[in-house]
Design a protein around this motif. Structure first.
Motif, mmCIF file in Angstrom:
data_model
loop_
_atom_site.group_PDB
_atom_site.id
_atom_site.type_symbol
_atom_site.label_atom_id
_atom_site.label_comp_id
_atom_site.label_asym_id
_atom_site.label_seq_id
_atom_site.Cartn_x
_atom_site.Cartn_y
_atom_site.Cartn_z
ATOM 1 N N VAL A 166 0.852 -1.187 0.000
ATOM 2 C CA VAL A 166 0.000 0.000 0.000
ATOM 3 C C VAL A 166 0.893 1.244 0.000
ATOM 4 C CG1 VAL A 166 -1.849 1.262 1.156
ATOM 5 C CG2 VAL A 166 -1.752 -1.247 1.298
ATOM 6 N N LEU A 167 0.622 2.144 -0.930
ATOM 7 C CA LEU A 167 1.351 3.419 -1.039
ATOM 8 C C LEU A 167 0.366 4.565 -0.835
ATOM 9 C CD1 LEU A 167 3.723 5.325 -1.924
ATOM 10 C CD2 LEU A 167 2.975 4.904 -4.296
ATOM 11 N N VAL A 168 0.655 5.428 0.102
ATOM 12 C CA VAL A 168 -0.144 6.629 0.344
ATOM 13 C C VAL A 168 0.728 7.849 0.013
ATOM 14 C CG1 VAL A 168 -1.332 8.036 2.058
ATOM 15 C CG2 VAL A 168 -1.568 5.537 2.109
ATOM 16 N N LEU A 169 0.213 8.715 -0.828
ATOM 17 C CA LEU A 169 0.944 9.892 -1.277
ATOM 18 C C LEU A 169 0.238 11.165 -0.835
ATOM 19 C CD1 LEU A 169 1.612 8.615 -4.908
ATOM 20 C CD2 LEU A 169 3.379 8.989 -3.167
ATOM 21 N N GLY A 170 1.003 12.152 -0.463
ATOM 22 C CA GLY A 170 0.441 13.448 -0.095
ATOM 23 C C GLY A 170 1.392 14.564 -0.485
ATOM 24 N N ARG A 171 0.831 15.731 -0.749
ATOM 25 C CA ARG A 171 1.629 16.887 -1.144
ATOM 26 C C ARG A 171 1.567 17.941 -0.048
ATOM 27 N NH1 ARG A 171 -0.347 17.095 -5.668
ATOM 28 N NH2 ARG A 171 1.341 16.036 -6.784
ATOM 29 N N ALA A 172 2.722 18.406 0.387
ATOM 30 C CA ALA A 172 2.777 19.378 1.474
ATOM 31 C C ALA A 172 2.135 20.697 1.066
ATOM 32 C CB ALA A 172 4.212 19.624 1.892
ATOM 33 N N THR A 173 1.294 21.226 1.924
ATOM 34 C CA THR A 173 0.723 22.549 1.678
ATOM 35 C C THR A 173 1.826 23.596 1.836
ATOM 36 O OG1 THR A 173 0.121 22.756 4.015
ATOM 37 C CG2 THR A 173 -1.541 21.864 2.508
ATOM 38 N N THR A 174 1.620 24.744 1.220
ATOM 39 C CA THR A 174 2.628 25.803 1.316
ATOM 40 C C THR A 174 2.412 26.647 2.557
ATOM 41 O OG1 THR A 174 1.205 27.199 -0.065
ATOM 42 C CG2 THR A 174 2.924 25.917 -1.165
#
Length: 246
Positions: A238-246
């Motif tokens: 299982v891979l969970v991806l997220g993008r950091a908010t600025t």
């Protein structure tokens, strides 16, 4: 408990399954290309580091257990190995483009892990949390194995967390956006010796007394013998991806 694997570091490195190539493809597609730098948190002996090094960019591998870190440094001299806990690690000035955590996110402090990673990433940097769930291709065999483990620890339960539990963690923090979940299944066949070695690296096994560990080994071995000496597993990545908010 996060240091218990160091007691069997060489065995862990030998028998724990790695991660599929497709994971790296999904990661770079999400990131929009290859990041400028990578950090691998809770790197262990490098099961995730090996994959991340294929990006061809600087990789910092952070591992708190010196016994695991020694194997990691020996196997992957291209990585910068930092023998410290994530909570004591000082990220480079300016941040890291991508942070990976392979089968380690659950060992980090739930109250601070999202904030610390967010602070370590460049703006809109990528966090990739991935792990293997060690299941079994045949449900009746799964039930037998669960019963053997629960016989020495009635409170022990099968990992019933949702596969995307880490995504909920990221979204709840408010520090990450655009989360995605990817999954893969592999079905390798383990001999009895291979499977018993794998079990010796599980925290749910290692936390018990030597007597209970021996009972587990005996009963698991007898069960596998009754199935013809092999066991077909379901390695669910299982891979969970997220993008950091600025």
């Amino acid at each position: 408990m996060s240091r218990v694997f160091g007691e069997v570091a060489a065995l862990y490195d030998e028998v724990r399954p790695g991660y599929p190539d497709e994971l790296l493809e999904a990661l770079t597609a999400y990131h929009g290309g290859v990041p400028a730098s990578v950090a691998d948190l809770g790197a262990g002996t490098g099961k995730g580091t090996e994959l991340l090094l294929r990006l061809g960019v600087p990789v910092t591998a952070v591992e708190p257990d010196a016994r695991m870190a020694e194997i990691l440094a020996r196997k992957f001299p291209a990585a910068e190995v930092v023998n410290t806990a994530f909570e004591q690690w000082s990220p480079p000035p300016g941040g890291v483009g991508l942070i990976g955590s392979a089968t380690a996110w659950h060992w980090m402090d739930p109250a601070t892990r999202c904030r610390r990673v967010h602070e370590a990433l460049v703006p809109r940097g990528t966090l990739a949390i991935f792990h293997n769930r060690h299941g079994y291709a045949e449900p009746p065999q799964q039930q037998v194995i669960d019963g053997i483990m629960q016989a020495v620890d009635p409170a022990q339960t099968v990992d019933d967390r949702p596969v995307d539990w880490a995504r909920a963690d990221l979204e709840h923090s408010g520090l990450f956006t655009g989360t995605e979940v990817h999954e893969w299944h592999r079905h390798p066949v383990f001999s009895k010796a291979e499977y018993l070695s794998l079990v010796r690296t599980f925290s749910t096994y290692r936390q018990h007394s030597p007597e209970d560990q021996q009972l587990v080994m005996t009963n698991l071995g007898a069960a596998i013998d009754s199935w013809g000496g092999t066991l077909r597993m379901d390695i669910h990545t299982v891979l969970v991806l997220g993008r950091a908010t600025t």
